[in-house]
Structure formats: structure tokens, C-alpha cells
Design a protein around this motif. Structure first.
Motif, PDB file in Angstrom:
ATOM      1  N   LEU A 403       0.839  -1.181  -0.175  1.00 17.99           N
ATOM      2  CA  LEU A 403       0.026   0.022   0.008  1.00 17.99           C
ATOM      3  C   LEU A 403       0.780   1.275   0.031  1.00 17.99           C
ATOM      4  O   LEU A 403       0.603   1.985  -0.807  1.00 17.99           O
ATOM      5  N   ASN A 404       1.771   1.391   0.960  1.00 17.86           N
ATOM      6  CA  ASN A 404       2.717   2.668   1.133  1.00 17.86           C
ATOM      7  C   ASN A 404       3.611   2.680  -0.235  1.00 17.86           C
ATOM      8  O   ASN A 404       4.052   3.823  -0.547  1.00 17.86           O
ATOM      9  N   THR A 405       4.047   1.489  -0.598  1.00 19.56           N
ATOM     10  CA  THR A 405       4.964   1.685  -2.071  1.00 19.56           C
ATOM     11  C   THR A 405       4.106   2.539  -3.112  1.00 19.56           C
ATOM     12  O   THR A 405       4.713   3.349  -3.476  1.00 19.56           O
ATOM     13  N   VAL A 406       3.008   1.909  -3.346  1.00 23.54           N
ATOM     14  CA  VAL A 406       2.332   2.652  -4.379  1.00 23.54           C
ATOM     15  C   VAL A 406       1.934   3.893  -4.226  1.00 23.54           C
ATOM     16  O   VAL A 406       1.816   4.781  -5.024  1.00 23.54           O
ATOM     17  N   ARG A 407       1.458   4.117  -3.021  1.00 28.41           N
ATOM     18  CA  ARG A 407       1.394   5.714  -2.622  1.00 28.41           C
ATOM     19  C   ARG A 407       2.468   6.592  -2.716  1.00 28.41           C
ATOM     20  O   ARG A 407       2.375   7.534  -3.239  1.00 28.41           O
TER      21      ARG A 407
END
Length: 462
Positions: A403-407
Motif C-alpha cells: 500500500l505505502n509503496t504504491v502511494r
């Protein structure tokens, strides 16, 4: 490998766990936006151009994005507490380097190291929360809401804090202020319980990490340098082709290896994919717009650093208000209602940016500055809860990292794209604001449609 025993109810208090994990999120998110307000001062110190400024901002978010998956995997393998403490150490050392950087190149280098520390802290902090309250869904929702609220408030408060520090001393203190915070976080974290580790010992996915790093780095580098070199330049189109090829190679590697850095089976869920897309678009629009608005306030409206910092105060208020409300709304209505409501507010706030002109009074900007983060603050906690509740607890670090990688990758691309559009005179900068706003509104409509459909069918809404 046998997992470390963990009680269903943590002995460490709720407040203590949330405070320590939130401190890491505050530190990491503060450095996403705090640097924006210092861009004119960095230009004066290093004689930097807009491309250099984009690298100062994106070196951090880029390293943040490319290493998050590996950090999430390590968090599951070695225990989130250990990785969390390592991240605090790295971030503190890197911040000290940024504060004393003698030239732009070294500043960018230490910003990369800051990104390494942030990538290490964030998935592990969220894994600590998820594992501590895994058997208490309502408490977990509340904890994630508070964690998200502090991070969102930090990213919105970054320009305010930066403006105050620059006014009192120098732009270098926007980095040096992190050092005592990291020391405090490291010392406080020793009270945390050790977290679950993966039951099966896995090999680290070096090939996948290298392919992912090459793909996303060359993509963002080509976008940043595009305005200066042009699309016809071999370095630009060559980098874009190379990025695409290495991304396909990354997917092939993850599909073949026995212990992938990115488990592709996570993407079999339509709900998981829609929530990831939501996170990507929200960060793309928000990061890119804040970058442009920082230049707009100081270079077009000619606000001093302190005034420009306080001009972002509504962003902080919007995030805090909506994040604090989101936990109650989620527990009462599920995740679908706050996400859809948040998207409506998000789009409405961007519609308000069309009033921006070379002489726009601040009171006209106040409402869009408030409504954009209110929408984002409603949607993000629901998105985070939806991702974690659909993932096995033993993979919580990996799910958080995905999730945080994509964001973060989307945020870095947002800064690169918006900076490319804003390069030039006042007219170019204003046109960049209008273009970003129009794209954000259209994508919000798309997200509304997808979330209305898939969250309704998934049973994740009440």
C-alpha cells in the motif's frame, strides 16, 4: 521458523503503542512536505534549478517507494520491532547529514538515505499496530485512524513547521529537528513487545528488489528530466523503454520465485486492487499539487516563507478533523461510506483551485485548502483498514508495504509530473495548477464509480 509467542491482548498500553508508531509516521510524513517551503532558500544556497528542486523532493519519496516492499518483507521475516528500530537509526543519521550538506548533490544523497529510513519505519510501524490489535477489530480501527491522523497532520503541517524554522534560523533546521525525535522514538520503542515473525524462513528476494528499483527510478528520472532534454532525447525515451522492460521483468521474477517480495496473489482481489488505485491517485494528486502550490505562494503571490507556511494551516486542520472522525464513521458504517464521501470532498476542493490567479486573495484559497485534505483524511483510514483486514496477519508488513509503496511511488511521480508542467513563468505555473486540478477531479469520479461498485459487492461495507 517458529513464530514468537504473542498474546491476543498486548501488555503494552494502547496509548503507548499508538504514540510510538505514530511518532515514526509523523517523522516520515513531515519530511515529505516540510522541504517544499524551503525550496526558494535551497535555490539561493545552491543556485539550483527546478529540476534540482524536484530531485531534492523526489530523492526522498523515490527511495521511500522503491525500498518499502523489501522493508515490509523483512518486517515479516525478522520482526517488525527490529526493523522499526533500524529505521529510526537510519533516519536520524540521514537527517543530520541533510542539515549539514555542503552542496546540492550531498543533500540529495542524504535525502535518499532518509527515504531508506522512512521505508524501513512505516511498514513495520503499521505491522506493529496490526499485530498488537489483531484480535480486537474495533480497537485496531481506532488505532489505525489515530496513526493515519498523525501522519496526515504531519504532512499537512510540514510547510507550517518549515516556515517557522526558516524564520527562526535556517532551512537546514527543517532536517536537524528530526534528530532528537528519532532518538526519542528509538528509546521509547524498547518497551514494545517483539512482534510475530514469519513461520517459514524465506530467502530475501534480491532479484525482485533490483528489478523494481531500476524500473521506478528510471521512470521518475525520465519524467523529471523530460522538460530539459525533450522526449526525443535518447536518455529520455531509452529510460522509459528500460523502465517498462524492467517492470515486466519484475513481474516475471515475482511470479516465479518461491518467496516473492511482492506476493502476486494479493492482487487476485478486486477490492484490494481498487483500494490500491485509490491510494495511488490520492497521493499523486496531493503531492504534486502541494509542490506547485508551494511555488505559487512564494513565487507568484510573493509570500515570505513564514506566511507561506501558515497559508497551509487549513490543510493541517482538514486532515486532523476528518481523520479523527473517520474511526467512528468506519465502526458505524464500514469503509464504503467514508471513502465515497471523501472522494466527493476531494474533487470539490480541487474544483476550488480554478480561482487561483496571479493576485488571488488568500481568503478565496482557504476553502479548497481545507476541503482537499478533509476528503483525503476521510478516505485514507478506510482504505488502510480495508487493505489490512483483507490480509493474513502474518503478511501485515508486506500488505502495509504494498500500500505505502504504491502511494509513495505515485506521490513521487506526481511531483515529477507537476514540476515538469510548472517549469517556466507564472503562466506555466498557473496552468499546471488548473491541469492538475482537472485531472484530479476526473480521476476522483473514476474512483467513486469503482469503489461504489467493488466495495458494495465485496461485503466490506455495512
Amino acid at each position: 521458523m517458529t513464530s514468537i509467542k504473542q498474546n491476543s491482548a498486548p501488555s503494552t498500553s494502547f496509548a503507548w503503542i499508538v504514540t510510538i508508531t505514530s511518532l515514526a509516521f509523523i517523522i516520515a510524513q513531515l519530511d515529505v512536505s516540510i522541504v517544499n517551503i524551503a525550496l526558494p532558500q535551497i535555490v539561493q544556497t545552491y543556485k539550483a534549478d527546478i529540476s534540482m528542486l524536484q530531485w531534492v523532493v523526489d530523492a526522498y519519496t523515490l527511495a521511500f517507494a522503491v525500498l518499502m516492499l523489501s522493508a515490509g518483507s523483512l518486517s515479516d521475516l525478522l520482526g517488525a520491532k527490529r526493523i522499526f528500530q533500524l529505521g529510526m537509526c537510519i533516519f536520524g543519521i540521514a537527517s543530520l547529514g541533510c542539515g549539514f550538506a555542503p552542496n546540492a548533490g550531498s543533500l540529495i544523497g542524504f535525502r535518499v538515505l532518509q527515504g531508506v529510513g522512512a521505508a524501513t519505519m512505516i511498514p513495520s510501524s503499521l505491522a506493529i499496530l496490526n499485530q498488537a490489535f489483531a484480535h480486537q477489530p474495533a480497537t485496531r480501527t481506532r488505532a489505525i485512524g489515530l496513526w493515519t491522523a498523525t501522519g496526515s497532520a504531519a504532512i499537512a503541517a510540514g510547510p507550517i513547521v518549515g516556515g517557522i524554522l526558516i524564520e527562526l534560523s535556517s532551512w537546514r533546521f527543517i532536517f536537524l529537528v528530526n534528530v532528537p525525535l528519532c532518538i526519542a522514538g528509538l528509546l521509547l520503542s524498547f518497551r514494545l513487545q517483539q512482534t510475530d515473525m514469519a513461520k517459514v524462513k524465506k530467502k530475501f528476494d534480491f532479484a525482485g528488489q533490483i528489478a523494481w528499483m531500476l524500473s521506478i527510478t528510471t521512470l521518475i528520472a525520465s519524467i523529471i528530466e523530460w522538460p530539459q532534454l525533450g522526449l526525443s532525447h535518447p536518455l529520455i525515451y531509452g529510460s522509459l523503454i528500460f523502465s517498462g522492460v524492467t517492470f515486466l521483468l519484475f513481474l516475471a521474477i515475482e511470479n516465479k520465485v518461491t518467496a516473492p517480495m511482492l506476493p502476486l496473489h494479493l492482487f487476485k482481489s478486486a477490492t484490494f486492487n481498487v483500494l490500491l488505485l485509490l491510494g495511488a491517485i490520492l497521493n499523486w494528486a496531493y503531492y504534486g499539487t502541494v509542490f506547485i502550490l508551494s511555488l505559487y505562494l512564494q513565487n507568484v503571490l510573493h509570500y515570505p516563507s513564514l506566511h507561506a507556511g501558515f497559508a497551509f494551516l487549513p490543510l493541517t486542520l482538514g486532515f486532523v478533523i476528518s481523520n479523527l472522525l473517520s474511526g467512528r464513521i468506519i465502526n458505524k458504517f464500514g469503509i464504503r461510506i467514508p471513502i465515497l464521501t471523501g472522494l466527493v470532498l476531494f474533487a470539490a476542493g480541487f474544483a476550488g483551485l480554478f480561482i487561483a490567479q496571479a493576485d488571488t486573495p488568500y481568503w478565496q484559497l482557504f476553502l479548497p485548502f481545507l476541503v482537499i485534505p478533509m476528503g483525503m483524511g476521510l478516505a485514507v483510514p478506510s482504505m488502510t483498514n480495508g487493505i489490512l483486514s483483507s490480509t493474513d496477519k502474518a503478511l501485515s508488513g508486506t500488505a502495509s508495504a504494498v500500500l505505502n509503496t504504491v502511494r509513495q511511488a505515485a506521490g513521487a511521480i506526481g511531483v515529477a509530473v507537476s514540476g515538469a508542467m510548472a517549469a517556466g513563468n507564472t503562466a506555466s505555473l498557473l496552468q499546471a495548477i488548473y491541469t492538475c486540478a482537472a485531472i484530479a477531479i476526473l480521476l476522483s469520479i473514476l474512483l467513486y464509480t469503482l469503489n461504489f461498485k467493488y466495495l458494495k459487492n465485496s461485503g466490506m461495507s455495512k
